[in-house]
Design a protein around this motif. Structure first.
Motif, PDB file in Angstrom:
ATOM      1  N   HIS A 170       0.843  -1.200   0.000  1.00  0.00           N
ATOM      2  CA  HIS A 170       0.000   0.000   0.000  1.00  0.00           C
ATOM      3  C   HIS A 170       0.878   1.250   0.000  1.00  0.00           C
ATOM      4  O   HIS A 170       1.957   1.255   0.592  1.00  0.00           O
ATOM      5  CB  HIS A 170      -0.907   0.040   1.233  1.00  0.00           C
ATOM      6  N   ARG A 171       0.406   2.253  -0.655  1.00  0.00           N
ATOM      7  CA  ARG A 171       1.022   3.572  -0.578  1.00  0.00           C
ATOM      8  C   ARG A 171      -0.092   4.589  -0.340  1.00  0.00           C
ATOM      9  O   ARG A 171      -1.077   4.599  -1.082  1.00  0.00           O
ATOM     10  CB  ARG A 171       1.779   3.894  -1.876  1.00  0.00           C
ATOM     11  N   ALA A 172       0.047   5.368   0.693  1.00  0.00           N
ATOM     12  CA  ALA A 172      -0.978   6.338   1.066  1.00  0.00           C
ATOM     13  C   ALA A 172      -2.343   5.654   1.214  1.00  0.00           C
ATOM     14  O   ALA A 172      -3.372   6.207   0.817  1.00  0.00           O
ATOM     15  CB  ALA A 172      -1.049   7.465   0.038  1.00  0.00           C
ATOM     16  N   GLY A 173      -2.323   4.434   1.750  1.00  0.00           N
ATOM     17  CA  GLY A 173      -3.560   3.714   1.988  1.00  0.00           C
ATOM     18  C   GLY A 173      -4.160   3.029   0.780  1.00  0.00           C
ATOM     19  O   GLY A 173      -5.216   2.393   0.875  1.00  0.00           O
ATOM     20  N   ARG A 174      -3.499   3.125  -0.358  1.00  0.00           N
ATOM     21  CA  ARG A 174      -4.032   2.556  -1.598  1.00  0.00           C
ATOM     22  C   ARG A 174      -3.198   1.351  -2.014  1.00  0.00           C
ATOM     23  O   ARG A 174      -1.965   1.417  -1.998  1.00  0.00           O
ATOM     24  CB  ARG A 174      -4.000   3.620  -2.702  1.00  0.00           C
ATOM     25  N   PRO A 175      -3.815   0.211  -2.402  1.00  0.00           N
ATOM     26  CA  PRO A 175      -3.032  -0.949  -2.841  1.00  0.00           C
ATOM     27  C   PRO A 175      -2.316  -0.673  -4.158  1.00  0.00           C
ATOM     28  O   PRO A 175      -2.937  -0.205  -5.115  1.00  0.00           O
ATOM     29  CB  PRO A 175      -4.082  -2.052  -2.998  1.00  0.00           C
ATOM     30  N   VAL A 176      -1.015  -0.950  -4.180  1.00  0.00           N
ATOM     31  CA  VAL A 176      -0.206  -0.620  -5.357  1.00  0.00           C
ATOM     32  C   VAL A 176       0.615  -1.807  -5.863  1.00  0.00           C
ATOM     33  O   VAL A 176       1.390  -1.669  -6.807  1.00  0.00           O
ATOM     34  CB  VAL A 176       0.727   0.564  -5.061  1.00  0.00           C
ATOM     35  N   GLY A 177       0.450  -2.983  -5.256  1.00  0.00           N
ATOM     36  CA  GLY A 177       1.181  -4.139  -5.737  1.00  0.00           C
ATOM     37  C   GLY A 177       0.929  -5.354  -4.861  1.00  0.00           C
ATOM     38  O   GLY A 177       0.370  -5.255  -3.760  1.00  0.00           O
ATOM     39  N   ARG A 178       1.335  -6.507  -5.351  1.00  0.00           N
ATOM     40  CA  ARG A 178       1.132  -7.753  -4.606  1.00  0.00           C
ATOM     41  C   ARG A 178       2.224  -8.742  -4.981  1.00  0.00           C
ATOM     42  O   ARG A 178       2.886  -8.615  -6.030  1.00  0.00           O
ATOM     43  CB  ARG A 178      -0.243  -8.352  -4.911  1.00  0.00           C
ATOM     44  N   ILE A 179       2.403  -9.751  -4.127  1.00  0.00           N
ATOM     45  CA  ILE A 179       3.364 -10.815  -4.396  1.00  0.00           C
ATOM     46  C   ILE A 179       3.051 -11.995  -3.482  1.00  0.00           C
ATOM     47  O   ILE A 179       2.471 -11.806  -2.403  1.00  0.00           O
ATOM     48  CB  ILE A 179       4.817 -10.324  -4.155  1.00  0.00           C
ATOM     49  N   SER A 180       3.383 -13.184  -3.930  1.00  0.00           N
ATOM     50  CA  SER A 180       3.344 -14.358  -3.051  1.00  0.00           C
ATOM     51  C   SER A 180       4.768 -14.828  -2.823  1.00  0.00           C
ATOM     52  O   SER A 180       5.629 -14.711  -3.697  1.00  0.00           O
ATOM     53  CB  SER A 180       2.518 -15.489  -3.681  1.00  0.00           C
ATOM     54  N   ALA A 181       5.013 -15.336  -1.631  1.00  0.00           N
ATOM     55  CA  ALA A 181       6.261 -16.030  -1.329  1.00  0.00           C
ATOM     56  C   ALA A 181       5.885 -17.434  -0.913  1.00  0.00           C
ATOM     57  O   ALA A 181       4.972 -17.617  -0.097  1.00  0.00           O
ATOM     58  CB  ALA A 181       7.023 -15.321  -0.212  1.00  0.00           C
TER      59      ALA A 181
END
Length: 406
Positions: free
Chosen positions: A86-97
Protein backbone atom coordinates in the motif's frame (compact mmCIF):
# COMPACT_ATOMS: atom_id res chain seq x y z
CA UNK A 1 -4.39 -6.89 13.15
CA UNK A 2 -1.93 -7.72 10.40
CA UNK A 3 1.66 -6.89 11.03
CA UNK A 4 2.60 -3.94 8.83
CA UNK A 5 5.99 -3.87 7.15
CA UNK A 6 7.01 -0.33 6.21
CA UNK A 7 9.52 0.08 3.43
CA UNK A 8 11.81 3.05 3.96
CA UNK A 9 12.17 3.82 0.26
CA UNK A 10 10.16 6.86 -0.85
CA UNK A 11 9.55 7.88 -4.45
CA UNK A 12 8.46 11.19 -5.93
CA UNK A 13 5.56 9.69 -7.85
CA UNK A 14 3.58 6.52 -8.14
CA UNK A 15 1.45 5.09 -10.90
CA UNK A 16 -2.31 4.98 -10.53
CA UNK A 17 -3.11 1.53 -11.94
CA UNK A 18 -0.62 1.41 -14.81
CA UNK A 19 -1.21 4.94 -15.97
CA UNK A 20 -1.70 8.26 -14.17
CA UNK A 21 0.69 9.52 -11.50
CA UNK A 22 -0.09 10.35 -7.89
CA UNK A 23 1.93 11.82 -4.99
CA UNK A 24 4.66 9.60 -3.55
CA UNK A 25 4.84 8.21 -0.03
CA UNK A 26 5.97 5.35 2.17
CA UNK A 27 5.24 1.83 1.02
CA UNK A 28 3.56 -0.36 3.61
CA UNK A 29 3.35 -4.11 3.04
CA UNK A 30 0.75 -6.23 4.80
CA UNK A 31 0.27 -10.00 4.78
CA UNK A 32 -2.97 -10.94 3.06
CA UNK A 33 -4.64 -13.61 5.17
CA UNK A 34 -8.10 -15.01 5.66
CA UNK A 35 -11.05 -14.67 3.33
CA UNK A 36 -10.91 -10.89 3.10
CA UNK A 37 -7.17 -10.88 2.53
CA UNK A 38 -7.39 -13.44 -0.28
CA UNK A 39 -10.23 -11.52 -1.93
CA UNK A 40 -8.24 -8.28 -1.77
CA UNK A 41 -5.20 -10.08 -3.20
CA UNK A 42 -7.15 -11.53 -6.12
CA UNK A 43 -9.09 -8.35 -6.84
CA UNK A 44 -5.89 -6.32 -6.93
CA UNK A 45 -4.46 -8.73 -9.48
CA UNK A 46 -7.62 -8.40 -11.54
CA UNK A 47 -7.28 -4.61 -11.43
CA UNK A 48 -3.76 -4.80 -12.79
CA UNK A 49 -4.69 -7.37 -15.46
CA UNK A 50 -7.59 -5.24 -16.70
CA UNK A 51 -5.12 -2.54 -17.70
CA UNK A 52 -2.77 -4.78 -19.69
CA UNK A 53 -3.48 -4.90 -23.46
CA UNK A 54 -4.74 -8.29 -24.69
CA UNK A 55 -5.16 -9.71 -21.17
CA UNK A 56 -8.21 -11.95 -20.79
CA UNK A 57 -10.37 -11.64 -17.64
CA UNK A 58 -10.50 -14.95 -15.78
CA UNK A 59 -13.24 -16.31 -13.55
CA UNK A 60 -12.84 -14.70 -10.14
CA UNK A 61 -14.05 -17.85 -8.38
CA UNK A 62 -11.30 -19.89 -10.03
CA UNK A 63 -8.65 -17.35 -9.04
CA UNK A 64 -9.85 -17.34 -5.44
CA UNK A 65 -9.69 -21.13 -5.34
CA UNK A 66 -6.04 -21.10 -6.42
CA UNK A 67 -5.01 -19.10 -3.34
CA UNK A 68 -7.31 -20.92 -0.88
CA UNK A 69 -5.39 -23.34 1.39
CA UNK A 70 -8.36 -25.68 1.68
CA UNK A 71 -9.25 -25.73 -2.02
CA UNK A 72 -5.91 -25.90 -3.83
CA UNK A 73 -4.05 -29.16 -3.05
CA UNK A 74 -0.74 -27.40 -3.78
CA UNK A 75 -0.96 -26.09 -0.21
CA UNK A 76 -0.74 -29.69 0.98
CA UNK A 77 3.00 -29.65 0.27
CA UNK A 78 3.75 -25.93 0.34
CA UNK A 79 4.15 -23.01 2.75
CA UNK A 80 2.62 -19.85 1.28
CA UNK A 81 2.37 -16.20 2.28
CA UNK A 82 0.56 -13.53 0.26
CA UNK A 83 1.50 -9.85 0.55
CA UNK A 84 -0.13 -6.60 -0.59
CA UNK A 85 1.75 -3.30 -0.85
CA UNK A 86 0.00 0.00 0.00
CA UNK A 87 1.02 3.57 -0.58
CA UNK A 88 -0.98 6.34 1.07
CA UNK A 89 -3.56 3.71 1.99
CA UNK A 90 -4.03 2.56 -1.60
CA UNK A 91 -3.03 -0.95 -2.84
CA UNK A 92 -0.21 -0.62 -5.36
CA UNK A 93 1.18 -4.14 -5.74
CA UNK A 94 1.13 -7.75 -4.61
CA UNK A 95 3.36 -10.82 -4.40
CA UNK A 96 3.34 -14.36 -3.05
CA UNK A 97 6.26 -16.03 -1.33
CA UNK A 98 6.16 -19.79 -1.15
CA UNK A 99 8.17 -22.91 -0.49
CA UNK A 100 7.23 -26.09 -2.29
CA UNK A 101 8.48 -28.87 -0.04
CA UNK A 102 8.45 -31.36 -2.92
CA UNK A 103 10.66 -29.00 -4.93
CA UNK A 104 13.21 -29.02 -2.11
CA UNK A 105 13.66 -32.76 -2.67
CA UNK A 106 14.47 -32.39 -6.38
CA UNK A 107 18.18 -32.62 -7.33
CA UNK A 108 19.71 -29.14 -7.57
CA UNK A 109 20.90 -29.79 -11.12
CA UNK A 110 17.24 -29.94 -12.17
CA UNK A 111 16.64 -26.35 -11.20
CA UNK A 112 14.98 -26.67 -7.81
CA UNK A 113 16.53 -28.46 -4.85
CA UNK A 114 17.41 -27.68 -1.23
CA UNK A 115 17.19 -24.04 -0.20
CA UNK A 116 15.07 -22.93 -3.17
CA UNK A 117 12.05 -20.76 -2.46
CA UNK A 118 9.82 -18.95 -4.93
CA UNK A 119 7.84 -15.81 -5.53
CA UNK A 120 4.77 -15.41 -7.71
CA UNK A 121 1.61 -13.42 -8.39
CA UNK A 122 3.80 -10.39 -8.96
CA UNK A 123 2.20 -7.02 -9.75
CA UNK A 124 3.69 -3.60 -9.06
CA UNK A 125 2.96 -0.05 -10.10
CA UNK A 126 6.60 1.05 -10.27
CA UNK A 127 10.16 0.10 -9.41
CA UNK A 128 9.91 1.26 -5.80
CA UNK A 129 6.89 -0.95 -5.18
CA UNK A 130 8.55 -3.85 -6.98
CA UNK A 131 11.69 -3.50 -4.85
CA UNK A 132 9.66 -3.39 -1.64
CA UNK A 133 7.63 -6.47 -2.58
CA UNK A 134 10.62 -8.50 -3.73
CA UNK A 135 12.55 -7.58 -0.58
CA UNK A 136 9.62 -8.70 1.55
CA UNK A 137 9.31 -12.03 -0.27
CA UNK A 138 13.07 -12.57 0.02
CA UNK A 139 13.05 -11.74 3.75
CA UNK A 140 10.20 -14.19 4.32
CA UNK A 141 12.02 -16.94 2.43
CA UNK A 142 15.36 -16.18 4.08
CA UNK A 143 13.76 -16.40 7.53
CA UNK A 144 12.63 -19.91 6.64
CA UNK A 145 16.13 -20.99 5.66
CA UNK A 146 15.98 -20.48 1.91
CA UNK A 147 19.18 -19.47 0.11
CA UNK A 148 17.87 -18.99 -3.41
CA UNK A 149 14.67 -17.70 -4.97
CA UNK A 150 13.03 -18.48 -8.31
CA UNK A 151 10.17 -16.56 -9.87
CA UNK A 152 7.69 -15.61 -10.85
CA UNK A 153 6.02 -18.99 -10.43
CA UNK A 154 2.32 -18.65 -9.59
CA UNK A 155 2.36 -20.84 -7.52
CA UNK A 156 2.98 -24.42 -8.64
CA UNK A 157 5.40 -24.98 -11.51
CA UNK A 158 2.40 -26.71 -13.15
CA UNK A 159 0.24 -23.57 -13.03
CA UNK A 160 1.71 -20.35 -14.48
CA UNK A 161 5.52 -20.40 -14.44
CA UNK A 162 7.60 -17.51 -15.71
CA UNK A 163 7.19 -13.90 -16.75
CA UNK A 164 5.98 -13.09 -20.25
CA UNK A 165 8.75 -11.21 -22.08
CA UNK A 166 7.70 -11.81 -25.67
CA UNK A 167 4.17 -12.10 -27.07
CA UNK A 168 2.35 -9.25 -25.34
CA UNK A 169 0.83 -8.33 -28.72
CA UNK A 170 -1.76 -11.12 -28.61
CA UNK A 171 -4.02 -12.74 -26.05
CA UNK A 172 -2.80 -15.71 -24.02
CA UNK A 173 -4.35 -19.14 -24.34
CA UNK A 174 -5.90 -21.08 -21.48
CA UNK A 175 -3.74 -21.35 -18.33
CA UNK A 176 -0.98 -19.06 -19.61
CA UNK A 177 0.19 -15.90 -17.85
CA UNK A 178 0.13 -12.45 -19.45
CA UNK A 179 2.27 -9.61 -18.09
CA UNK A 180 3.23 -6.05 -19.08
CA UNK A 181 6.68 -5.55 -20.56
CA UNK A 182 7.98 -3.34 -17.72
CA UNK A 183 7.83 -6.17 -15.19
CA UNK A 184 11.01 -7.69 -16.64
CA UNK A 185 12.85 -4.43 -15.95
CA UNK A 186 11.45 -4.29 -12.41
CA UNK A 187 12.72 -7.79 -11.65
CA UNK A 188 16.15 -7.55 -13.26
CA UNK A 189 16.77 -4.15 -11.64
CA UNK A 190 16.38 -5.92 -8.29
CA UNK A 191 19.27 -8.25 -9.06
CA UNK A 192 17.50 -11.20 -10.70
CA UNK A 193 18.91 -13.01 -13.72
CA UNK A 194 17.27 -15.52 -16.11
CA UNK A 195 17.40 -19.12 -14.93
CA UNK A 196 15.33 -20.69 -17.71
CA UNK A 197 13.33 -19.66 -20.77
CA UNK A 198 10.04 -21.30 -21.72
CA UNK A 199 8.46 -21.05 -25.16
CA UNK A 200 5.06 -21.66 -26.67
CA UNK A 201 4.72 -22.52 -30.35
CA UNK A 202 1.98 -21.32 -32.66
CA UNK A 203 0.67 -23.70 -35.32
CA UNK A 204 -1.74 -23.41 -38.23
CA UNK A 205 -3.78 -26.57 -37.71
CA UNK A 206 -5.91 -26.05 -40.80
CA UNK A 207 -2.93 -27.15 -42.93
CA UNK A 208 -1.53 -30.63 -43.48
CA UNK A 209 1.82 -31.37 -41.91
CA UNK A 210 4.98 -31.51 -44.10
CA UNK A 211 5.55 -34.66 -46.19
CA UNK A 212 8.23 -35.97 -43.80
CA UNK A 213 5.77 -35.96 -40.89
CA UNK A 214 3.07 -37.65 -42.98
CA UNK A 215 5.51 -40.43 -43.93
CA UNK A 216 6.45 -40.98 -40.29
CA UNK A 217 2.78 -41.11 -39.30
CA UNK A 218 1.87 -43.59 -42.06
CA UNK A 219 4.77 -45.82 -41.02
CA UNK A 220 3.49 -45.84 -37.45
CA UNK A 221 -0.05 -46.63 -38.59
CA UNK A 222 1.27 -49.75 -40.33
CA UNK A 223 3.08 -50.92 -37.19
CA UNK A 224 0.87 -53.54 -35.46
CA UNK A 225 2.63 -52.86 -32.13
CA UNK A 226 1.34 -49.28 -32.00
CA UNK A 227 -2.16 -48.17 -31.13
CA UNK A 228 -3.14 -44.53 -30.70
CA UNK A 229 -6.57 -44.14 -29.10
CA UNK A 230 -8.86 -41.46 -27.73
CA UNK A 231 -9.15 -40.84 -24.00
CA UNK A 232 -12.11 -42.81 -22.66
CA UNK A 233 -14.42 -40.50 -20.72
CA UNK A 234 -16.38 -43.49 -19.42
CA UNK A 235 -13.24 -44.45 -17.47
CA UNK A 236 -12.03 -40.93 -16.86
CA UNK A 237 -10.51 -41.56 -13.41
CA UNK A 238 -8.42 -44.52 -14.57
CA UNK A 239 -7.35 -42.61 -17.69
CA UNK A 240 -6.15 -39.74 -15.50
CA UNK A 241 -4.16 -42.20 -13.41
CA UNK A 242 -2.50 -43.55 -16.57
CA UNK A 243 -1.62 -40.06 -17.70
CA UNK A 244 -0.23 -39.13 -14.26
CA UNK A 245 2.00 -42.19 -14.18
CA UNK A 246 3.38 -41.50 -17.67
CA UNK A 247 3.76 -37.79 -16.92
CA UNK A 248 5.78 -38.22 -13.74
CA UNK A 249 8.02 -40.71 -15.51
CA UNK A 250 8.38 -38.76 -18.76
CA UNK A 251 9.14 -35.41 -17.14
CA UNK A 252 11.22 -36.70 -14.21
CA UNK A 253 14.53 -35.55 -15.72
CA UNK A 254 13.33 -32.12 -16.88
CA UNK A 255 14.53 -28.84 -15.41
CA UNK A 256 12.03 -27.60 -12.84
CA UNK A 257 10.21 -30.90 -12.54
CA UNK A 258 8.21 -31.38 -9.35
CA UNK A 259 6.09 -34.54 -9.20
CA UNK A 260 2.36 -34.02 -9.28
CA UNK A 261 0.56 -35.56 -6.34
CA UNK A 262 -2.53 -37.72 -6.70
CA UNK A 263 -4.55 -35.02 -4.95
CA UNK A 264 -3.39 -32.40 -7.45
CA UNK A 265 -4.15 -34.62 -10.42
CA UNK A 266 -7.59 -35.51 -9.09
CA UNK A 267 -8.36 -31.85 -8.44
CA UNK A 268 -7.11 -30.70 -11.85
CA UNK A 269 -8.83 -33.58 -13.62
CA UNK A 270 -12.14 -32.64 -12.06
CA UNK A 271 -11.73 -28.97 -12.96
CA UNK A 272 -10.72 -29.68 -16.55
CA UNK A 273 -13.19 -32.47 -17.30
CA UNK A 274 -15.76 -30.10 -18.91
CA UNK A 275 -13.03 -29.07 -21.36
CA UNK A 276 -11.91 -32.60 -22.20
CA UNK A 277 -13.21 -33.83 -25.56
CA UNK A 278 -12.12 -37.40 -26.41
CA UNK A 279 -11.43 -36.42 -30.02
CA UNK A 280 -8.76 -33.97 -28.87
CA UNK A 281 -6.86 -36.19 -26.43
CA UNK A 282 -4.81 -39.30 -27.10
CA UNK A 283 -3.03 -42.13 -25.34
CA UNK A 284 -0.51 -44.17 -27.34
CA UNK A 285 0.05 -47.83 -26.56
CA UNK A 286 3.00 -50.04 -27.48
CA UNK A 287 2.28 -53.77 -27.33
CA UNK A 288 -0.82 -52.92 -25.29
CA UNK A 289 1.04 -50.80 -22.72
CA UNK A 290 0.28 -47.07 -22.45
CA UNK A 291 3.57 -45.32 -23.17
CA UNK A 292 2.65 -41.79 -24.28
CA UNK A 293 -0.14 -39.25 -24.09
CA UNK A 294 -1.11 -35.84 -25.44
CA UNK A 295 -3.70 -33.54 -23.88
CA UNK A 296 -5.39 -30.77 -25.83
CA UNK A 297 -7.74 -28.16 -24.40
CA UNK A 298 -9.99 -25.78 -26.32
CA UNK A 299 -9.04 -22.21 -25.50
CA UNK A 300 -11.73 -21.03 -23.11
CA UNK A 301 -10.08 -17.61 -23.14
CA UNK A 302 -11.92 -17.11 -26.44
CA UNK A 303 -15.15 -17.31 -24.47
CA UNK A 304 -13.96 -15.44 -21.38
CA UNK A 305 -12.93 -12.48 -23.53
CA UNK A 306 -16.50 -12.23 -24.82
CA UNK A 307 -18.18 -12.67 -21.42
CA UNK A 308 -15.59 -10.48 -19.66
CA UNK A 309 -14.77 -13.33 -17.29
CA UNK A 310 -18.30 -13.54 -15.89
CA UNK A 311 -20.82 -16.36 -15.76
CA UNK A 312 -23.72 -14.20 -14.65
CA UNK A 313 -26.20 -12.94 -15.53
CA UNK A 314 -25.95 -14.39 -19.07
CA UNK A 315 -22.42 -15.73 -19.43
CA UNK A 316 -23.41 -19.18 -18.22
CA UNK A 317 -25.64 -19.66 -21.27
CA UNK A 318 -22.76 -18.97 -23.63
CA UNK A 319 -20.48 -21.10 -21.48
CA UNK A 320 -22.69 -24.21 -21.60
CA UNK A 321 -23.08 -23.99 -25.35
CA UNK A 322 -19.37 -23.41 -25.86
CA UNK A 323 -18.35 -26.31 -23.63
CA UNK A 324 -20.52 -28.73 -25.61
CA UNK A 325 -18.99 -27.70 -28.93
CA UNK A 326 -16.20 -25.12 -28.86
CA UNK A 327 -16.41 -24.54 -32.59
CA UNK A 328 -13.68 -22.32 -34.01
CA UNK A 329 -11.77 -22.16 -30.73
CA UNK A 330 -8.02 -22.19 -30.61
CA UNK A 331 -6.47 -25.37 -29.24
CA UNK A 332 -3.64 -25.62 -26.71
CA UNK A 333 -1.49 -28.67 -25.98
CA UNK A 334 -0.41 -28.03 -22.36
CA UNK A 335 0.97 -31.51 -21.66
CA UNK A 336 2.41 -34.44 -23.50
CA UNK A 337 4.86 -37.11 -22.53
CA UNK A 338 6.58 -40.31 -23.60
CA UNK A 339 7.96 -42.83 -21.12
CA UNK A 340 11.55 -42.05 -20.24
CA UNK A 341 12.88 -45.40 -21.48
CA UNK A 342 11.83 -44.40 -25.00
CA UNK A 343 13.45 -40.97 -24.88
CA UNK A 344 16.03 -40.33 -27.61
CA UNK A 345 14.53 -43.09 -29.74
CA UNK A 346 12.90 -42.80 -33.14
CA UNK A 347 9.80 -44.38 -31.65
CA UNK A 348 9.31 -41.47 -29.23
CA UNK A 349 9.20 -38.98 -32.08
CA UNK A 350 6.94 -41.22 -34.13
CA UNK A 351 4.40 -41.57 -31.32
CA UNK A 352 4.41 -37.81 -30.81
CA UNK A 353 3.84 -37.11 -34.49
CA UNK A 354 1.03 -39.68 -34.65
CA UNK A 355 -0.82 -38.13 -31.71
CA UNK A 356 -0.29 -34.58 -32.98
CA UNK A 357 -1.53 -35.53 -36.44
CA UNK A 358 -4.70 -37.23 -35.18
CA UNK A 359 -5.52 -34.35 -32.85
CA UNK A 360 -4.81 -31.77 -35.55
CA UNK A 361 -7.23 -33.45 -37.94
CA UNK A 362 -9.93 -33.74 -35.26
CA UNK A 363 -9.55 -30.11 -34.23
CA UNK A 364 -9.77 -28.92 -37.81
CA UNK A 365 -12.48 -31.26 -39.12
CA UNK A 366 -14.76 -31.59 -36.08
CA UNK A 367 -14.27 -28.23 -34.35
CA UNK A 368 -13.35 -26.00 -37.28
CA UNK A 369 -10.26 -24.81 -35.42
CA UNK A 370 -7.57 -22.87 -37.24
CA UNK A 371 -4.93 -22.25 -34.62
CA UNK A 372 -3.08 -24.40 -32.14
CA UNK A 373 -0.48 -23.68 -29.49
CA UNK A 374 2.03 -26.14 -28.06
CA UNK A 375 3.71 -25.48 -24.76
CA UNK A 376 5.20 -24.37 -22.70
CA UNK A 377 8.43 -26.05 -23.85
CA UNK A 378 11.81 -25.58 -22.18
CA UNK A 379 14.22 -23.74 -24.47
CA UNK A 380 16.77 -26.58 -24.22
CA UNK A 381 14.33 -29.51 -24.54
CA UNK A 382 15.90 -30.61 -27.80
CA UNK A 383 13.43 -33.39 -28.50
CA UNK A 384 10.33 -31.21 -28.20
CA UNK A 385 11.96 -28.27 -29.97
CA UNK A 386 12.81 -30.58 -32.88
CA UNK A 387 9.20 -31.81 -33.06
CA UNK A 388 7.88 -28.23 -32.97
CA UNK A 389 10.26 -27.21 -35.75
CA UNK A 390 9.43 -30.24 -37.91
CA UNK A 391 5.69 -29.47 -37.93
CA UNK A 392 6.44 -25.87 -39.00
CA UNK A 393 5.28 -24.22 -35.79
CA UNK A 394 6.90 -20.99 -34.61
CA UNK A 395 7.67 -19.45 -31.23
CA UNK A 396 4.97 -16.94 -30.37
CA UNK A 397 5.46 -16.40 -26.62
CA UNK A 398 8.50 -16.48 -24.35
CA UNK A 399 8.52 -16.65 -20.57
CA UNK A 400 11.50 -16.29 -18.24
CA UNK A 401 11.90 -17.78 -14.78
CA UNK A 402 14.39 -15.60 -12.90
CA UNK A 403 16.66 -16.50 -10.02
CA UNK A 404 18.60 -14.76 -7.28
CA UNK A 405 20.80 -16.05 -4.49
CA UNK A 406 19.86 -14.76 -1.07
Amino acid sequence: MHKQIRDTQVTDATTDGLGASAPGGDIVIEPATGKRGREAFVDLGRRFAAQVPHAVPQLRSEQLELVHPEKNPFFGHADVQLFIAHRAGRPVGRISAHIDRLALEVPAEQGMGPGTGMFGYFDAEDQAVADALLRQAEDWLRAKGMTRVLGPISMSIWEEPGLLVRGQDHAPMIMMGHHPAQYADFITAHGYRPAKRLHTYDLDISQEFPPLVRRIVRSGERNPRIRVREVDLQNYHSEIEIILEILNDAWSGNWGFVPLTEAEVAHTGKKLKPLVHPELNRIAELDGEPVAFMLTLPDINDLLARTKGKLFPFGWISTLGWLRKPRGAGMRVPLMGVRSRLHNSQLAGQLAFMMIDEIRRSASDLFDSKRGEIGWILEDNQGMVAIADTIDSRINREYIIYEKHL
